[in-house]
Design a protein around this motif. Structure first.
Motif, short mmCIF file in Angstrom:
data_model
loop_
_atom_site.label_atom_id
_atom_site.label_comp_id
_atom_site.label_asym_id
_atom_site.label_seq_id
_atom_site.Cartn_x
_atom_site.Cartn_y
_atom_site.Cartn_z
N SER A 12 0.82 -1.21 0.00
CA SER A 12 0.00 0.00 0.00
C SER A 12 0.86 1.27 0.00
O SER A 12 0.34 2.36 0.10
CB SER A 12 -0.93 0.01 1.21
N ARG A 13 2.15 1.12 -0.12
CA ARG A 13 3.06 2.26 -0.19
C ARG A 13 3.14 2.76 -1.63
O ARG A 13 2.67 2.11 -2.56
CB ARG A 13 4.46 1.85 0.27
N PRO A 14 3.78 3.91 -1.85
CA PRO A 14 3.97 4.37 -3.23
C PRO A 14 4.63 3.28 -4.07
O PRO A 14 5.41 2.47 -3.56
CB PRO A 14 4.88 5.59 -3.08
N MET A 15 4.30 3.24 -5.35
CA MET A 15 4.71 2.13 -6.21
C MET A 15 6.21 1.88 -6.21
O MET A 15 6.64 0.73 -6.25
CB MET A 15 4.19 2.35 -7.64
N CYS A 18 6.82 -0.08 -3.12
CA CYS A 18 6.12 -1.36 -3.28
C CYS A 18 6.96 -2.30 -4.14
O CYS A 18 7.16 -3.47 -3.80
CB CYS A 18 4.76 -1.11 -3.91
N GLN A 67 -5.92 -6.51 -0.95
CA GLN A 67 -7.01 -5.55 -1.14
C GLN A 67 -8.28 -5.93 -0.35
O GLN A 67 -8.85 -5.07 0.32
CB GLN A 67 -7.32 -5.38 -2.63
N ARG A 82 -7.77 5.62 1.87
CA ARG A 82 -6.65 6.13 1.06
C ARG A 82 -5.71 4.98 0.69
O ARG A 82 -5.22 4.89 -0.44
CB ARG A 82 -5.91 7.22 1.81
N LYS A 83 -5.48 4.07 1.63
CA LYS A 83 -4.62 2.91 1.37
C LYS A 83 -5.28 1.97 0.36
O LYS A 83 -4.61 1.39 -0.48
CB LYS A 83 -4.29 2.17 2.66
N ASP A 85 -7.23 2.91 -2.00
CA ASP A 85 -7.02 3.58 -3.29
C ASP A 85 -5.59 3.38 -3.79
O ASP A 85 -5.36 3.14 -4.98
CB ASP A 85 -7.33 5.07 -3.17
N ASP A 86 -4.60 3.46 -2.87
CA ASP A 86 -3.20 3.23 -3.24
C ASP A 86 -3.00 1.81 -3.75
O ASP A 86 -2.26 1.58 -4.70
CB ASP A 86 -2.27 3.50 -2.05
N PHE A 89 -4.20 1.59 -7.26
CA PHE A 89 -3.21 2.20 -8.15
C PHE A 89 -2.05 1.23 -8.40
O PHE A 89 -1.63 1.02 -9.54
CB PHE A 89 -2.68 3.51 -7.54
N ASN A 90 -1.52 0.63 -7.32
CA ASN A 90 -0.39 -0.29 -7.45
C ASN A 90 -0.77 -1.52 -8.26
O ASN A 90 0.03 -2.00 -9.07
CB ASN A 90 0.14 -0.68 -6.08
#
Length: 135
Positions: A12-15, A18, A67, A82-83, A85-86, A89-90
């Motif tokens: 769930s961190r920035p790509m 991740c 997820q 928010r996580k 959503d992250d 995205f990932n």
């Protein structure tokens, strides 16, 4: 559940983070698979560097475990949305890398990989990398 999610929070961190953590995990998986192969054992799931597409594996892991867990915990803890959503995205970013990883697998099919051996964490009082290539 929160402790479990904290353990796998890199998804769930920035790509960029991740992906770095995924590389670390798959490095361990592939080293295990190399050793199993050397010992004549069946190679464990996700541990065969010659066949595993890391991007596909990450998409599956996100879909099956990560997820749904975050979505469930976001119900009583809406700040976790928010996580969620992250994670979406990932997952889409990993989907976009599947072909790239297929190409890498194809390139690696006939290559030999060096044997890695563990080193002590300190030598002569200085920190050293924990793996060393042997010949």
């Amino acid at each position: 559940m929160q402790v479990h999610l904290a353990d796998i929070a890199s998804n769930s961190r920035p790509m960029d983070l991740c992906e770095k953590w995924a590389f670390r995990v798959y490095t361990e998986f592939f080293e295990q698979g190399d050793e199993e192969k050397e010992l004549g054992l069946n190679i464990s799931f996700n541990c065969d560097r010659a066949t595993v597409n890391m991007a596909k594996g990450q998409v599956g892991f996100l879909d099956l475990f990560i997820q749904p867990s975050y979505e469930l915990l976001a119900i009583p803890c809406p700040e976790l949305q928010r996580k969620v959503d992250d994670l979406s995205f990932n997952k889409n970013a990993w989907k976009g890398k599947i072909e790239e990883y297929e190409d890498l697998l194809e390139e690696q099919k006939n290559k030999q990989f060096p044997k890695l051996k563990p080193l002590p964490p300190f030598a002569n009082g200085k920190r050293v990398p924990h793996l060393q290539i042997t010949q």
